[in-house]
Write an enzyme that holds these catalytic residues in place. Structure first.
Site, PDB file in Angstrom:
ATOM      1  N   ALA A 173       2.995   0.556   7.971  1.00 23.09           N
ATOM      2  CA  ALA A 173       2.466   0.083   9.245  1.00 23.09           C
ATOM      3  C   ALA A 173       3.252  -1.130   9.722  1.00 23.09           C
ATOM      4  CB  ALA A 173       0.990  -0.278   9.099  1.00 23.09           C
ATOM      5  N   GLY A 192       2.064   3.380   4.924  1.00 22.30           N
ATOM      6  CA  GLY A 192       1.804   4.476   5.845  1.00 22.30           C
ATOM      7  C   GLY A 192       2.822   5.589   5.739  1.00 22.30           C
ATOM      8  N   GLU A 199       1.494   7.642   3.084  1.00 24.78           N
ATOM      9  CA  GLU A 199       0.257   8.288   3.527  1.00 24.78           C
ATOM     10  C   GLU A 199       0.521   9.486   4.433  1.00 24.78           C
ATOM     11  OE1 GLU A 199      -3.374   5.431   3.608  1.00 24.78           O
ATOM     12  OE2 GLU A 199      -1.725   4.342   4.554  1.00 24.78           O
ATOM     13  N   GLU A 242      -0.229  -1.783  -0.310  1.00 21.78           N
ATOM     14  CA  GLU A 242      -1.218  -2.466   0.526  1.00 21.78           C
ATOM     15  C   GLU A 242      -2.034  -3.515  -0.220  1.00 21.78           C
ATOM     16  OE1 GLU A 242      -0.541   1.480   2.612  1.00 21.78           O
ATOM     17  OE2 GLU A 242      -0.619   0.730   0.567  1.00 21.78           O
TER      18      GLU A 242
END
Length: 689
Positions: A74, A120, A123, A145
């Site tokens: 992100a 991300g 993910e 994270e």
């Protein structure tokens, strides 16, 4: 181009149909050198996936169009902004829904991973049916994270345990550790590993053909996620986490385990539980401060950027002094690709340093075939012949100004025209050293921290006569060897030691009063320090601590207790001798157990921490660093100061200036004027941020 995409224009995504009917979707974030997920990127992807759901290709491959890796995760800048606005929940919901739309596409999907794949990026790969990774050394897959005070919130904490099983999944998520492609395939995270040039073709072939994962992998993943097994595994995981981090300090690992343990239902229910938990974590001071630390790190990395790159690069390093610091500085530089010569007054010292270097190379260079090449870059140089060829000379001899000046007088005539001369002094003011240097513009401090291989910070110590180009070259050098540079003034103790000294001195004073070392250390660790100050004194060495004390105590107006006032007895210097304030065995201190009914003084933690905060304010006031952010960065990366507190200045801001001042004055009344507030408490920087 598929009909479903006709008429659509994309800023960040490039869609290309192959002859075999596979659609390749390349991520190329506009205006950025690295792929990260911003909200407009997710919105565009969601629109695109909506169209593909209506008119699906035979298969979909997602890859990066950037040379620098797959996806870094992100956009942390947006994450910080959303937290400030209180809209982080919307951001997480959008990421979840977009990746779920990908997971529900009525066609096979494959992530083609080359280079870094973080957060991300991992993910979105997990939302695909399959994953293919390149075997390039740069390919690393991780979910970091937890280092930002949260955990994967775009479906990663739901999908990873179900894919690879809970043990492997939690090992990744709780540590933030990134896996190379081969290791990722070993746990079932990646289905195939190929040469970079074959990546997209292999991904397309896998999408069309499919694959069946080994039975053991599938069985483990299913078994370890069953409700009864989760109830049994969760307490084990919590115990493992508790040994490394307190829940009050770092709540994210605990929340991750609890959510996984308790949540049930279909994928959407699990995503909802994940979202609620991560949103709550994102609002904590820990998450805000760890995010701040991320940006502080990025700032330090940037100091060795464009300006430094324009200067002559440093390729050859000569180190004088083969003790623990000098030898380890030389070894680390060689490990990072530089040609290094190492000098000392006796060959025996160099031999010992090379033996330590061999252990470092054995640990860091896993490929045995490459080790000889690394080892060859570190050369013994008893006569100092490497000085004439060096771009950078680092002096790392004893902490004695006269001895250092005498050495410089012999080195400087041999230096090349552009060569830099630096000192690794930990406390001597540079004005005492540069007055006798022939080329002060090319002389500076380059202060490393022990142990060199694991401490990320290097202080670049300047003085009035140093050239800006010298500072820039040294910052670029730090970047080249993967260290974080912070420019500091050449006053006694510079930044880190100046702040650490009052902290360690008060610990030694408390110890002299009879407070057990274990109690002192526990108070500091409870605050969030990586180790207690008594253990730290032994680790640094009582001889070094005493020497630094002689330099700093007069400058700071502090009294030194007897334990540090004079050099220690032979064989009792601390960890390196196996005996100091503690007895050491196998590199660990043997701390006497505290009596069960022992209660430490209620103000012990304040006695330790507040002198450090007080000196941080004074150092900022004196201009030791350019601003409060650099001070916090230097202290976090140079001492391990509780990252979740954001640094000394940030801690003062969050606690409140008036509150901290009141606690200082209470200590002053109770214990003496060494706790009197130092100059600078009226600075606007203490109330900003």
């Amino acid at each position: 181009m598929l009909a479903g995409l006709d008429g659509l224009r994309f800023s960040h995504w490039q869609a290309q149909s192959r002859d075999d009917g596979v659609l390749v979707l390349a991520f190329d974030r506009a205006g950025e050198s690295v792929n990260t997920f911003a909200q407009d990127v997710l919105i565009e992807l969601d629109t695109l996936l909506e169209r593909l759901a209506l008119d699906p290709p035979k298969a979909l491959v997602i890859r990066s169009a950037k040379a620098k890796g797959f996806i870094a995760g992100a956009d942390i800048r947006e994450f910080q902004a959303f937290d400030a606005k209180g809209t982080i929940g919307d951001s997480i919901r959008r990421g979840q829904s977009t990746f779920q739309r990908l997971a529900e596409l009525p066609c096979p999907t494959v992530a083609a991973i080359h280079g870094f794949c973080m957060g991300g990026g991992t993910e979105i790969a997990l939302a695909c049916d399959y994953r293919v990774a390149s075997n390039d050394p740069s390919t690393k897959i991780g979910l970091p994270e937890v280092k930002l005070g949260i955990y994967p919130g775009w479906g990663g904490s739901v999908r990873l345990p179900r894919l690879v099983g809970a043990p492997a999944a939690f090992d990744m998520m709780l540590t933030g550790r990134a896996l190379p492609a081969k290791a990722a395939r070993g746990i079932g995270l990646v289905d195939k590993v190929v040469e970079p040039a074959l990546l997209v073709d292999a991904a397309a072939a896998l999408a069309l053909k499919g694959t069946t994962r080994p039975f053991k992998q599938r069985a483990l993943a299913r078994l370890t996620n069953l409700w009864p097994v989760r109830q049994a595994l969760a307490p084990v995981l919590l115990k493992q986490v508790a040994r490394k981090a307190k829940k009050a300090h770092y709540p994210a690992p605990y929340a991750l385990i609890e959510t996984w343990k308790r949540a049930s239902g279909d994928t959407r229910a699990l995503l909802s539980a994940e979202r609620r938990s991560v949103v709550k974590l994102a609002g904590t001071s820990t998450a805000r401060n760890l995010t701040r630390v991320f940006f502080l790190m990025e700032r330090l990395k940037g100091l060795g950027g464009k300006a430094g790159a324009q200067q002559a690069p440093i390729r050859r390093v000569h180190v004088v002094g083969a003790g623990v610091m000098g030898g380890d500085i030389a070894a680390w530089s060689a490990y990072k690709g530089l040609e290094v010569t190492l000098q000392d007054r006796e060959q025996g010292f160099i031999d010992k340093a090379q033996a330590r270097a061999a252990k470092l190379f054995e640990k860091k260079v896993r490929d045995e075939a490459k080790r000889p090449e690394v080892t060859a870059r570190l050369r013994s140089d008893l006569a100092g012949d490497g000085i004439a060829e060096a771009d950078l000379v680092i002096e790392a001899i004893i902490e004695n100004a006269e001895a250092k000046r005498a050495l410089y007088a012999t080195i400087e005539p041999q230096l090349g025209h552009d060569a830099l001369l630096t000192t690794n002094t930990s406390s001597i003011p540079l004005d005492e050293l540069r007055a006798h240097v022939q080329r002060p513009a090319q002389f500076a401090g380059l202060h490393y921290f022990n142990p060199v291989a694991s401490m990320p910070l290097v202080e670049i110590v300047h003085h009035d006569g140093v050239a800006e180009a010298t500072i820039q070259r040294l910052a670029a050098f730090c970047k080249a060897i993967d260290k974080l540079p912070v420019p500091v003034a050449g006053t006694p103790g510079f930044l880190v030691n100046r702040l650490l000294f009052p902290y360690m001195l008060e610990a030694a004073t408390a110890y002299a009063e009879g407070i057990p070392g274990a109690a002192i250390d526990r108070a500091a660790v409870d605050f969030g320090m990586p180790m207690g100050p008594i253990e730290l004194i032994d680790t640094v060495g009582l001889d070094i601590a005493s020497g630094v004390g002689q330099e700093l105590a007069p400058f700071l107006g502090l009294q030194i207790p007897a334990s540090l006032a004079t050099p220690p007895e032979a064989g009792k210097r601390g960890k390196k001798d196996g005996q100091g304030l503690y007895t050491w065995e196998d590199g660990k201190p043997k701390k006497p157990d505290l009596p069960k009914d022992y209660r430490a003084p209620e103000d012990l933690q304040d006695r330790l921490v507040l002198p450090l905060l007080n000196e941080a304010v004074a150092a900022l006031h004196d201009g030791v660093v350019a601003d409060a952010d650099l001070l916090d960065a230097g202290v976090i990366f140079g001492t391990g100061f509780a990252p979740f507190r954001g640094g000394p200045i940030q801690y003062i801001r969050e606690t409140g200036v008036d509150t901290v001042l009141e606690r200082l004055r209470t200590l002053q009344a109770r214990h003496g004027d060494r706790f009197a507030p130092r100059p600078g408490w009226d600075a606007a920087a203490l109330r900003e941020g």
